[in-house]
Motif scaffolding. Sequence first.
Motif, PDB file in Angstrom:
ATOM      1  N   LEU A  78       9.875   1.970  -9.406  1.00 44.65           N
ATOM      2  CA  LEU A  78       8.726   1.893  -8.510  1.00 44.65           C
ATOM      3  C   LEU A  78       7.714   0.865  -9.012  1.00 44.65           C
ATOM      4  CD1 LEU A  78       7.742   3.168  -5.909  1.00 44.65           C
ATOM      5  CD2 LEU A  78       6.612   4.920  -7.259  1.00 44.65           C
ATOM      6  N   ASP A  79       7.462   0.845 -10.311  1.00 44.10           N
ATOM      7  CA  ASP A  79       6.561  -0.166 -10.895  1.00 44.10           C
ATOM      8  C   ASP A  79       7.092  -1.573 -10.639  1.00 44.10           C
ATOM      9  OD1 ASP A  79       4.720   1.629 -11.853  1.00 44.10           O
ATOM     10  OD2 ASP A  79       5.557   1.696 -13.887  1.00 44.10           O
ATOM     11  N   SER A  80       8.399  -1.736 -10.788  1.00 46.25           N
ATOM     12  CA  SER A  80       9.018  -3.038 -10.544  1.00 46.25           C
ATOM     13  C   SER A  80       8.851  -3.450  -9.077  1.00 46.25           C
ATOM     14  CB  SER A  80      10.496  -2.979 -10.910  1.00 46.25           C
ATOM     15  OG  SER A  80      11.140  -4.171 -10.550  1.00 46.25           O
ATOM     16  N   ALA A  81       9.050  -2.508  -8.152  1.00 45.87           N
ATOM     17  CA  ALA A  81       8.896  -2.805  -6.724  1.00 45.87           C
ATOM     18  C   ALA A  81       7.453  -3.169  -6.396  1.00 45.87           C
ATOM     19  CB  ALA A  81       9.343  -1.607  -5.886  1.00 45.87           C
ATOM     20  N   VAL A  82       6.502  -2.448  -6.993  1.00 44.26           N
ATOM     21  CA  VAL A  82       5.089  -2.760  -6.769  1.00 44.26           C
ATOM     22  C   VAL A  82       4.768  -4.148  -7.300  1.00 44.26           C
ATOM     23  CG1 VAL A  82       2.742  -2.144  -7.474  1.00 44.26           C
ATOM     24  CG2 VAL A  82       4.295  -0.366  -6.674  1.00 44.26           C
ATOM     25  N   GLU A  83       5.299  -4.469  -8.467  1.00 46.37           N
ATOM     26  CA  GLU A  83       5.058  -5.783  -9.065  1.00 46.37           C
ATOM     27  C   GLU A  83       5.651  -6.897  -8.189  1.00 46.37           C
ATOM     28  OE1 GLU A  83       6.470  -8.131 -13.046  1.00 46.37           O
ATOM     29  OE2 GLU A  83       5.956  -6.000 -13.251  1.00 46.37           O
ATOM     30  N   ASN A 128       0.825  -1.213   0.000  1.00 45.07           N
ATOM     31  CA  ASN A 128       0.000   0.000   0.000  1.00 45.07           C
ATOM     32  C   ASN A 128       0.860   1.264   0.000  1.00 45.07           C
ATOM     33  OD1 ASN A 128      -2.392  -1.443  -0.005  1.00 45.07           O
ATOM     34  ND2 ASN A 128      -2.535  -1.497   2.220  1.00 45.07           N
ATOM     35  N   VAL A 129       1.964   1.238   0.739  1.00 43.54           N
ATOM     36  CA  VAL A 129       2.877   2.391   0.758  1.00 43.54           C
ATOM     37  C   VAL A 129       3.469   2.608  -0.627  1.00 43.54           C
ATOM     38  CG1 VAL A 129       5.093   3.204   1.660  1.00 43.54           C
ATOM     39  CG2 VAL A 129       3.402   2.233   3.218  1.00 43.54           C
ATOM     40  N   LEU A 130       3.896   1.519  -1.270  1.00 45.00           N
ATOM     41  CA  LEU A 130       4.462   1.642  -2.618  1.00 45.00           C
ATOM     42  C   LEU A 130       3.428   2.159  -3.618  1.00 45.00           C
ATOM     43  CD1 LEU A 130       6.673  -1.562  -2.844  1.00 45.00           C
ATOM     44  CD2 LEU A 130       7.459   0.801  -2.879  1.00 45.00           C
ATOM     45  N   LYS A 131       2.186   1.670  -3.519  1.00 49.30           N
ATOM     46  CA  LYS A 131       1.143   2.149  -4.429  1.00 49.30           C
ATOM     47  C   LYS A 131       0.874   3.642  -4.226  1.00 49.30           C
ATOM     48  CE  LYS A 131      -1.223   0.033  -7.037  1.00 49.30           C
ATOM     49  NZ  LYS A 131      -1.034  -0.065  -8.476  1.00 49.30           N
ATOM     50  N   LYS A 132       0.853   4.087  -2.960  1.00 49.03           N
ATOM     51  CA  LYS A 132       0.627   5.509  -2.671  1.00 49.03           C
ATOM     52  C   LYS A 132       1.787   6.347  -3.225  1.00 49.03           C
ATOM     53  CE  LYS A 132      -0.336   8.665   1.162  1.00 49.03           C
ATOM     54  NZ  LYS A 132       0.402   9.745   0.584  1.00 49.03           N
ATOM     55  N   TYR A 133       3.001   5.839  -3.007  1.00 45.70           N
ATOM     56  CA  TYR A 133       4.185   6.516  -3.502  1.00 45.70           C
ATOM     57  C   TYR A 133       4.139   6.630  -5.019  1.00 45.70           C
ATOM     58  CZ  TYR A 133       9.074   7.868  -2.590  1.00 45.70           C
ATOM     59  OH  TYR A 133      10.253   8.551  -2.444  1.00 45.70           O
ATOM     60  N   GLN A 134       3.705   5.557  -5.664  1.00 45.69           N
ATOM     61  CA  GLN A 134       3.590   5.533  -7.120  1.00 45.69           C
ATOM     62  C   GLN A 134       2.566   6.575  -7.590  1.00 45.69           C
ATOM     63  OE1 GLN A 134       1.838   1.982  -8.734  1.00 45.69           O
ATOM     64  NE2 GLN A 134       3.093   2.089 -10.582  1.00 45.69           N
ATOM     65  N   CYS A 135       1.441   6.640  -6.945  1.00 38.83           N
ATOM     66  CA  CYS A 135       0.409   7.629  -7.317  1.00 38.83           C
ATOM     67  C   CYS A 135       0.915   9.057  -7.133  1.00 38.83           C
ATOM     68  CB  CYS A 135      -0.860   7.413  -6.499  1.00 38.83           C
ATOM     69  SG  CYS A 135      -1.782   5.955  -6.976  1.00 38.83           S
ATOM     70  N   ASP A 136       1.600   9.296  -6.012  1.00 42.82           N
ATOM     71  CA  ASP A 136       2.153  10.640  -5.760  1.00 42.82           C
ATOM     72  C   ASP A 136       3.133  11.043  -6.860  1.00 42.82           C
ATOM     73  OD1 ASP A 136       0.675  10.780  -3.434  1.00 42.82           O
ATOM     74  OD2 ASP A 136       2.372  10.353  -2.089  1.00 42.82           O
ATOM     75  N   TYR A 137       4.022  10.145  -7.230  1.00 46.14           N
ATOM     76  CA  TYR A 137       4.997  10.479  -8.256  1.00 46.14           C
ATOM     77  C   TYR A 137       4.352  10.615  -9.628  1.00 46.14           C
ATOM     78  CZ  TYR A 137       9.341  10.988  -5.887  1.00 46.14           C
ATOM     79  OH  TYR A 137      10.347  11.510  -5.129  1.00 46.14           O
ATOM     80  N   ASN A 138       3.328   9.837  -9.907  1.00 46.14           N
ATOM     81  CA  ASN A 138       2.609  10.018 -11.172  1.00 46.14           C
ATOM     82  C   ASN A 138       1.929  11.387 -11.211  1.00 46.14           C
ATOM     83  OD1 ASN A 138       3.240   7.683 -12.562  1.00 46.14           O
ATOM     84  ND2 ASN A 138       1.611   6.512 -11.576  1.00 46.14           N
ATOM     85  N   ASP A 139       1.382  11.819 -10.080  1.00 48.76           N
ATOM     86  CA  ASP A 139       0.774  13.161 -10.005  1.00 48.76           C
ATOM     87  C   ASP A 139       1.828  14.241 -10.235  1.00 48.76           C
ATOM     88  OD1 ASP A 139      -1.665  11.993  -9.486  1.00 48.76           O
ATOM     89  OD2 ASP A 139      -1.612  12.377  -7.311  1.00 48.76           O
ATOM     90  N   LYS A 140       2.993  14.101  -9.589  1.00 45.74           N
ATOM     91  CA  LYS A 140       4.071  15.077  -9.776  1.00 45.74           C
ATOM     92  C   LYS A 140       4.536  15.095 -11.230  1.00 45.74           C
ATOM     93  CE  LYS A 140       6.146  15.155  -5.173  1.00 45.74           C
ATOM     94  NZ  LYS A 140       7.353  14.872  -4.392  1.00 45.74           N
ATOM     95  N   LEU A 141       4.628  13.894 -11.807  1.00 45.54           N
ATOM     96  CA  LEU A 141       5.073  13.800 -13.199  1.00 45.54           C
ATOM     97  C   LEU A 141       4.089  14.504 -14.132  1.00 45.54           C
ATOM     98  CD1 LEU A 141       7.082  12.657 -15.242  1.00 45.54           C
ATOM     99  CD2 LEU A 141       5.700  10.572 -15.296  1.00 45.54           C
ATOM    100  N   SER A 142       2.812  14.270 -13.912  1.00 42.93           N
ATOM    101  CA  SER A 142       1.827  14.927 -14.776  1.00 42.93           C
ATOM    102  C   SER A 142       1.861  16.448 -14.583  1.00 42.93           C
ATOM    103  CB  SER A 142       0.426  14.377 -14.530  1.00 42.93           C
ATOM    104  OG  SER A 142       0.013  14.607 -13.223  1.00 42.93           O
ATOM    105  N   TYR A 143       2.144  16.916 -13.363  1.00 39.47           N
ATOM    106  CA  TYR A 143       2.280  18.363 -13.116  1.00 39.47           C
ATOM    107  C   TYR A 143       3.456  18.922 -13.918  1.00 39.47           C
ATOM    108  CZ  TYR A 143       3.486  22.698 -10.731  1.00 39.47           C
ATOM    109  OH  TYR A 143       3.804  24.006 -10.455  1.00 39.47           O
TER     110      TYR A 143
END
Length: 115
Positions: free
Chosen positions: A41-46, A5-20
């Motif tokens: 991060l995708d690899s770690a989530v997987e 769950n922490v990794l997924k949240k981290y992934q979402c945060d960075y995707n938001d920053k990237l889109s910004y």
Amino acid sequence: MKQFNVLKKYQCDYNDKLSYYVKYGMTGVKWKHYIEFIRILDSAVEQQNKLIIEYDNRLKNFFSDWRRANSNFKGWECLEYKMLLRDLKRKTELEEINIDEFSKLKFFKNRGVKL
């Protein structure tokens, strides 16, 4: 699960920053770092997802083995109970035989018959 769950949240945060940064502009080096980081991060989530699936399968196997062992144990308990009842029945029958023999001896003794 918490780590996943922490990794997924981290992934979402960075995707938001990237889109910004994509919307408002970023340098090529920063873009490259973000892409590489998202890939890691995708690899770690997987990997975490695979671990969760593996542990879930282990847990299912454990419970399956436990249920099988528990049913075997209940089978042994049942057999033990049946043997206990059989032994109790034998003891009761022997006691009845002894009482019958004693009564027979007493009866003949009262009649004056020598055995």
